[in-house]
Design an enzyme around this catalytic site. Structure first.
Site, PDB file in Angstrom:
ATOM      1  N   PRO A 342      -0.140 -21.624  -2.481  1.00  0.00           N
ATOM      2  CG  PRO A 342      -2.098 -22.872  -2.654  1.00  0.00           C
ATOM      3  CD  PRO A 342      -0.939 -22.613  -1.744  1.00  0.00           C
ATOM      4  CG  LEU A 343       0.830 -17.137  -3.408  1.00  0.00           C
ATOM      5  CD1 LEU A 343       2.201 -16.476  -3.385  1.00  0.00           C
ATOM      6  CD2 LEU A 343      -0.053 -16.557  -2.327  1.00  0.00           C
ATOM      7  CD  GLN A 396      -5.278 -24.246  -3.661  1.00  0.00           C
ATOM      8  OE1 GLN A 396      -5.466 -23.189  -4.245  1.00  0.00           O
ATOM      9  NE2 GLN A 396      -5.021 -24.307  -2.352  1.00  0.00           N
ATOM     10  CB  CYS A 427     -10.995 -19.992  -3.174  1.00  0.00           C
ATOM     11  SG  CYS A 427     -10.766 -18.632  -4.337  1.00  0.00           S
ATOM     12  CE  LYS A 466      -4.314 -21.717   1.772  1.00  0.00           C
ATOM     13  NZ  LYS A 466      -5.275 -20.613   1.905  1.00  0.00           N
ATOM     14  CG  ASP A 531      -1.926 -11.720   9.298  1.00  0.00           C
ATOM     15  OD1 ASP A 531      -2.129 -11.506   8.096  1.00  0.00           O
ATOM     16  OD2 ASP A 531      -2.775 -11.492  10.184  1.00  0.00           O
ATOM     17  CB  ALA A 554      -0.116 -16.455   1.507  1.00  0.00           C
ATOM     18  NE  ARG A 555      -2.247 -10.866   3.063  1.00  0.00           N
ATOM     19  CZ  ARG A 555      -2.826  -9.989   3.883  1.00  0.00           C
ATOM     20  NH1 ARG A 555      -3.143  -8.782   3.446  1.00  0.00           N
ATOM     21  NH2 ARG A 555      -3.091 -10.318   5.142  1.00  0.00           N
TER      22      ARG A 555
END
Length: 689
Positions: A342-343, A396, A427, A466, A531, A554-555
């Site tokens: 979730p971004l 989320q 977060c 998370k 990563d 994610a990224r």
């Protein structure tokens, strides 16, 4: 198209005094030269080993002076003072010619609007046509999908509507989880009932004045933890905080004992702020009486009712609550599935659709604040929207207290179709942490337990959480909690291998993730995060720790969403600039179908495209590297691509991102401004939980 790209790419080439696509890092005191350094030396400095033939030649002294002048000069037209919300609202309400009534735009009939002269939109079709911007090149995204465009005259691709003239049937909307207006009104008026959540909260002593004792105990536990002198004593304090719970919290699913406490129950006032998340002792469901369950809620008939002195009816939940948590849960398996994280901002529905096309298995919506959901904010409920292609989809949420989170969970389970509900306890954003949510919960293990236990016991939808390794660097604590999380009722836990204090400044600690995974109970699925940027990273984590269910991406997905294809096909994709442009076209098409093909929808799509481009410029094509795969923390020296479009795509200039958007969505409006929200070009500041 190639001529246009060549023209736009002039400013990003490396010839003469032109600005290079990517700025080289500052040289050290030893005058380190990227032109003479070996690949190993570059990697030691976290620099990308670009092939020598793609490096920009060293600039002359005059070139350096011009470049310095360019850096000092402000980027005109990109960042301007923002208008206030009140001013924007006033402008929207003005009956300008460009604001054509949506009903008239669809029907092209000035008499079709039921509000007539009272309508706040313009009804003059000819005046609208005179001011309407030129159509954008390409086909209407709705027409391309065989649907009838709902935007009619206001569509920026109106000229292509003739292709389906006379077709009024169209195709059904492929999105679900739309916010019900009746539910919104009940939330606005504080008349929504949360029977299951309140019954469970009551049984655990988390309603009324019982919450005071729980809060006091959390404070005592926190003082004990803060008084520790080293990491070992901190872990002991965490264990004692978890075990030193009031007796009411150790009893699971007890019967509701007679009447409520005699504490006065008052109607809850409407929150002054959208994001304010508070919980006052004595409030029961916001002071609203728990009424009989309606047919709309779809719950089974309650077993018994008891009344207190104020005639407040408490409905005992059905017998399913008495079952063991794991016996009534729906099954969900994350093992070996490619999980898109979730971004914030960029993880919108069109981006998730794109990742599904490129191979993602599991998708999750952007983080939604529980208080905003319970206040009926349509913008927050829009984050729960789901596309039909998302066959394994979760939402989320983030909240501070068990009552807020559990009521939001019950409401989502009642109103939406989701496969799992993820509670964010990691977060790092200051705005969230300052409200005692997100990573702040890592300092309150008792509250973590209460949130998960209550939420998981009232719905059959699987609950996942998370987390990060810890709040403070060097004081990891998830390893001391991991064995209990499964017993709380969570189906899965995602561990981001960094602390909140660390943010993204260092590499993720996967050894710690492995240790936590091996200590987890057999009924808890553990997902690693941090990563993952190539199929080799995925393979390594899965082979180093077979107990790991999956890896969350994610990224890596933001920078190159085709990472899902690479993992499934086990290869490094040397993707061309044309293939990347086609991916951007798919995103634009999905965005126009989601946000609309009128002027407002086009500019909304452009905005989110630019936010995404603020990440994608960090991708270095495989064919330009001396060593593969690229690592996520590598910074490239000044270099150029294999063609003009590739050079344009690797530019870190926001002006060049705007130019790419113009290739897909036409010219930007006069006075257009853009500044990336997350400042991702700093490489170590990403605001995703």
């Amino acid at each position: 198209m190639s001529d246009v790209v060549a023209e736009l790419a002039v400013d990003t080439s490396c010839e003469g005094d032109a600005k290079p696509a990517a700025q080289s890092p500052e040289k050290s005191a030893k005058q380190f030269s990227v032109y003479e350094a070996t690949s190993e030396e570059l990697i030691e400095r976290s620099m990308a080993p670009i092939k020598k033939e793609f490096l920009c030649p060293p600039p002359s002294r005059a070139g350096k002076q011009n470049e310095a002048a360019d850096v000092k000069a402000p980027q005109s037209g990109l960042v301007l003072e923002k208008k206030s919300k009140r001013q924007l609202k006033r402008e929207r309400r003005e009956k300008s010619a460009i604001n054509l009534c949506p009903q008239i735009a669809r029907t092209e009939d000035v008499n079709s609007c039921q509000y007539k002269e009272k309508c706040r939109f313009n009804h003059d079709i000819e005046a609208f046509k005179a001011q309407k911007p030129d159509d954008i090149e390409g086909q209407c995204p709705f027409v391309a999908s065989g649907m009838k465009c709902a935007y009619g005259l206001s569509c920026r691709f109106f000229g292509t509507h003739k292709d389906i003239a006379g077709n009024s049937a169209g195709e059904e909307n492929s999105e679900i989880n739309f916010f019900n207006k009746d539910t919104q009104r009940l939330l606005w008026k504080n008349k929504m009932t949360f029977i299951k959540a309140d019954a469970k909260l009551k049984s655990l002593g988390l309603l009324g004045h019982a919450k005071k004792s729980n809060a006091a105990e959390e404070n005592n536990a926190e003082k004990t933890q803060n008084g520790a002198n080293d990491a070992q004593s901190t872990d002991v304090a965490v264990d004692s905080a978890v075990s030193s719970e009031p007796l009411s919290e150790m009893i699971e699913d007890v019967e509701i004992p007679g009447p409520l406490e005699t504490a006065e129950v008052r109607p809850m006032k409407k929150a002054k702020s959208e994001d304010k998340e508070t919980s006052k002792p004595g409030d029961v469901n916001g002071g609203v009486k728990v009424e009989e369950e309606t047919e709309k809620n779809g719950h089974s008939t309650s077993k018994s009712e008891v009344e207190d002195e104020d005639s407040i009816k408490i409905v005992e939940t059905d017998a399913s609550l008495k079952l063991h948590l794991r016996e009534k849960k729906k099954l969900i398996d994350f093992r070996d599935k490619l999980y898109l994280a979730p971004l914030t901002t960029v993880g919108n529905l069109p981006f998730r659709r794109l990742c599904k096309v490129l191979g993602a298995d599991v998708t999750c919506g952007e983080m939604a604040m529980c208080t905003n959901l319970l206040q009926g904010q349509a913008s927050e409920w829009a984050l729960l929207r789901r596309h039909s292609s998302e066959d394994m989809f979760g939402v989320q949420i983030c909240g501070s207290f068990p009552d807020t989170v559990s009521r939001a969970v019950e409401l989502i389970d009642r109103e939406c179709t989701v496969d799992f509900i993820d509670i964010n306890m990691g977060c790092p954003i200051d705005m969230v942490v300052n409200k005692s949510a997100g990573s702040a919960l890592l300092n309150k293990p008792t509250r973590m337990k209460n949130i998960v236990e209550v939420s998981s016991s009232i719905v059959e939808t699987p609950i996942t959480i998370k987390v990060r390794t810890a709040f403070f660097e060097g004081k990891n604590r998830i390893d001391s909690l991991i064995s209990d999380i499964g017993n709380w009722g969570a189906t899965a836990v995602t561990i981001h291998g960094r602390s909140r204090q660390q943010r993204y400044s260092k590499s993720a600690d996967w050894d710690y993730i492995y240790r936590c995974t091996k200590n987890a109970s057999s009924n808890l699925q553990v997902i690693g995060n941090g990563d993952v940027y190539s199929y080799l990273d995925w393979n390594k984590h899965k082979s180093d720790c077979p107990e790991l269910s999956s890896c969350m991406i994610a990224r890596g997905a933001l920078i190159k969403p085709w990472i899902f294809t690479e993992i499934k096909e086990q290869r490094h994709w040397d993707i061309t600039s044309g293939e990347r442009l086609n991916i951007l076209k798919d995103f634009v098409r999905f965005g126009l179908q989601h946000w609309g093909s009128d002027t407002k929808g086009v500019e909304t799509t452009r905005h989110f495209l630019l936010e995404w481009l603020s990440y994608t410029f960090r991708y270095i094509p495989v064919g330009l590297l001396d060593v593969i795969p690229q690592q996520i923390n590598w910074r490239p020296p000044s270099y150029f691509g294999r063609d003009d479009l590739e050079t344009l795509m690797m530019s870190e200039s926001a002006g060049d991102w705007v130019r790419i958007s113009e290739l897909l969505l036409g010219k930007v409006p006069e006075g257009f401004t853009f500044a990336p929200k997350h400042k991702s070009n700093a490489y170590d500041r990403a605001e995703n939980g």
